[in-house]
Design a protein around this motif. Structure first.
Motif, mmCIF file in Angstrom:
data_model
loop_
_atom_site.group_PDB
_atom_site.id
_atom_site.type_symbol
_atom_site.label_atom_id
_atom_site.label_comp_id
_atom_site.label_asym_id
_atom_site.label_seq_id
_atom_site.Cartn_x
_atom_site.Cartn_y
_atom_site.Cartn_z
ATOM 1 N N GLN A 28 -19.986 18.528 101.283
ATOM 2 C CA GLN A 28 -19.800 17.484 102.296
ATOM 3 C C GLN A 28 -21.121 16.894 102.807
ATOM 4 O O GLN A 28 -22.133 17.587 102.891
ATOM 5 N N HIS A 29 -21.055 15.629 103.189
ATOM 6 C CA HIS A 29 -22.205 14.865 103.666
ATOM 7 C C HIS A 29 -22.461 15.091 105.153
ATOM 8 O O HIS A 29 -21.682 15.725 105.863
ATOM 9 N N ALA A 35 -20.973 10.100 100.400
ATOM 10 C CA ALA A 35 -20.978 11.031 99.274
ATOM 11 C C ALA A 35 -22.290 11.036 98.508
ATOM 12 O O ALA A 35 -22.609 12.020 97.831
ATOM 13 N N PRO A 38 -24.732 14.436 99.334
ATOM 14 C CA PRO A 38 -24.577 15.696 98.600
ATOM 15 C C PRO A 38 -24.634 15.515 97.089
ATOM 16 O O PRO A 38 -25.121 16.408 96.377
ATOM 17 N N CYS A 50 -18.786 18.388 91.404
ATOM 18 C CA CYS A 50 -19.051 18.236 92.835
ATOM 19 C C CYS A 50 -18.039 17.259 93.420
ATOM 20 O O CYS A 50 -17.981 16.100 93.003
ATOM 21 N N THR A 52 -16.635 15.446 96.916
ATOM 22 C CA THR A 52 -16.963 15.120 98.301
ATOM 23 C C THR A 52 -15.873 14.251 98.893
ATOM 24 O O THR A 52 -15.502 13.224 98.322
ATOM 25 N N GLY A 94 -22.147 21.975 102.516
ATOM 26 C CA GLY A 94 -22.409 20.689 103.145
ATOM 27 C C GLY A 94 -23.837 20.586 103.622
ATOM 28 O O GLY A 94 -24.569 21.582 103.725
ATOM 29 N N GLY A 98 -22.037 18.318 107.390
ATOM 30 C CA GLY A 98 -21.245 18.924 106.328
ATOM 31 C C GLY A 98 -21.368 20.433 106.322
ATOM 32 O O GLY A 98 -20.407 21.146 105.995
#
Length: 270
Positions: A28-29, A35, A38, A50, A52, A94, A98
């Motif tokens: 998570q950002h 997105a 990350p 990955c 997100t 995150g 995140g």
């Protein structure tokens, strides 16, 4: 190449971005990010994908009512996505906000979490930590003044002067909020999340039983290395990795973050 889709939640269309292939990690950002943050730090050659979820009001996701903005809400959205994608528990991590979302899920939804990644955490356990005050300050300026006036007041503030000396990367991020559209949503996010917290206790951290990596660096007021150190000390299976500050070299920061994450993922059992 990234693949973008949507996830329906609470009557909203939330954006989902996935890259890579293989075992899935949810990553998570941070606050007012998307997105890309990350995804940039994810090691594309690790044999993992990955995923997100762009939180409400972030990236291409709809915002919905501002009164719902909270780390708890964002964590519930991520939990719903994890359940919808199925396949059992996954590594969840995150950056900044995140990391707080991931930490909350590790405590409250351990059934969903097989590993934990906390990059540049902005919270330990307390709500409204002093390091988040600059975000609240910018949010209040945006909410209470015309844009040009808000920007001028911030540039003349002691906060801007302090960050210029001690954490120039933080200052650059805060300046970016003045051009982040829509301004009303940006202000609401900053004012809601800065005084928030992950909603966990020190005792609860001791109950996190999954492998954990905490990645942090110095020269960062909003993401103090002390928070990373405290989390690594409080979580039983945690390892602390210190990397080059973004303010020193963004290239080295990205390279070292990817390397730390790659090393961690190699140790996660099937």
């Amino acid at each position: 190449m990234s693949r973008r889709g949507t996830f329906a939640r609470a009557g909203l269309s939330l954006s989902v971005v996935e890259s890579g292939s293989g075992r899935r990690m949810i990553f998570q950002h941070g606050l007012c990010g998307d997105a890309a943050q990350p995804q940039e730090l994810f090691p594309g050659d690790a044999g993992w994908s990955c995923l997100t979820l762009e939180c409400r009001g972030h990236g291409a996701s709809e915002a919905g009512p501002p009164e719902a903005f909270s780390i708890a809400t964002f964590a519930d959205d991520v939990a719903a996505l994890a359940k919808a994608r199925g396949g059992g528990p996954v590594v969840i991590g995150g950056v900044s906000m995140g990391a707080a979302i991931a930490l909350r899920l590790a405590v409250q939804r351990p059934d969903l979490v097989s590993g934990l990644v906390l990059v540049r955490p902005a919270w330990f356990v307390d709500s409204a930590p002093a390091n988040m005050a600059p975000n609240a300050e910018v949010g209040n300026l945006l909410a209470n003044h015309e844009l040009d006036k808000a920007r001028a007041l911030f540039e003349a503030s002691p906060t801007a002067a302090m960050l210029a000396r001690e954490a120039p990367d933080n200052l650059a991020s805060l300046r970016g909020f003045f051009t982040r559209a829509p301004i009303e949503t940006t202000a609401a996010l900053l004012r809601a999340i800065a005084p928030d917290g992950p909603g966990v206790t020190r005792d609860a951290l001791a109950g996190i039983a999954v492998p954990t990596v905490v990645i942090g660096h110095g020269e960062d007021f909003i993401h103090p290395i002390a928070h990373a150190e405290a989390l690594a000390a409080a979580i039983p299976k945690a390892t602390l990795v210190r990397i080059t500050p973004k303010a020193v070299s963004r290239e080295r920061y990205v390279h070292e973050a990817r390397a730390a994450l790659s090393d961690f993922l190699k140790e996660i059992p099937q």
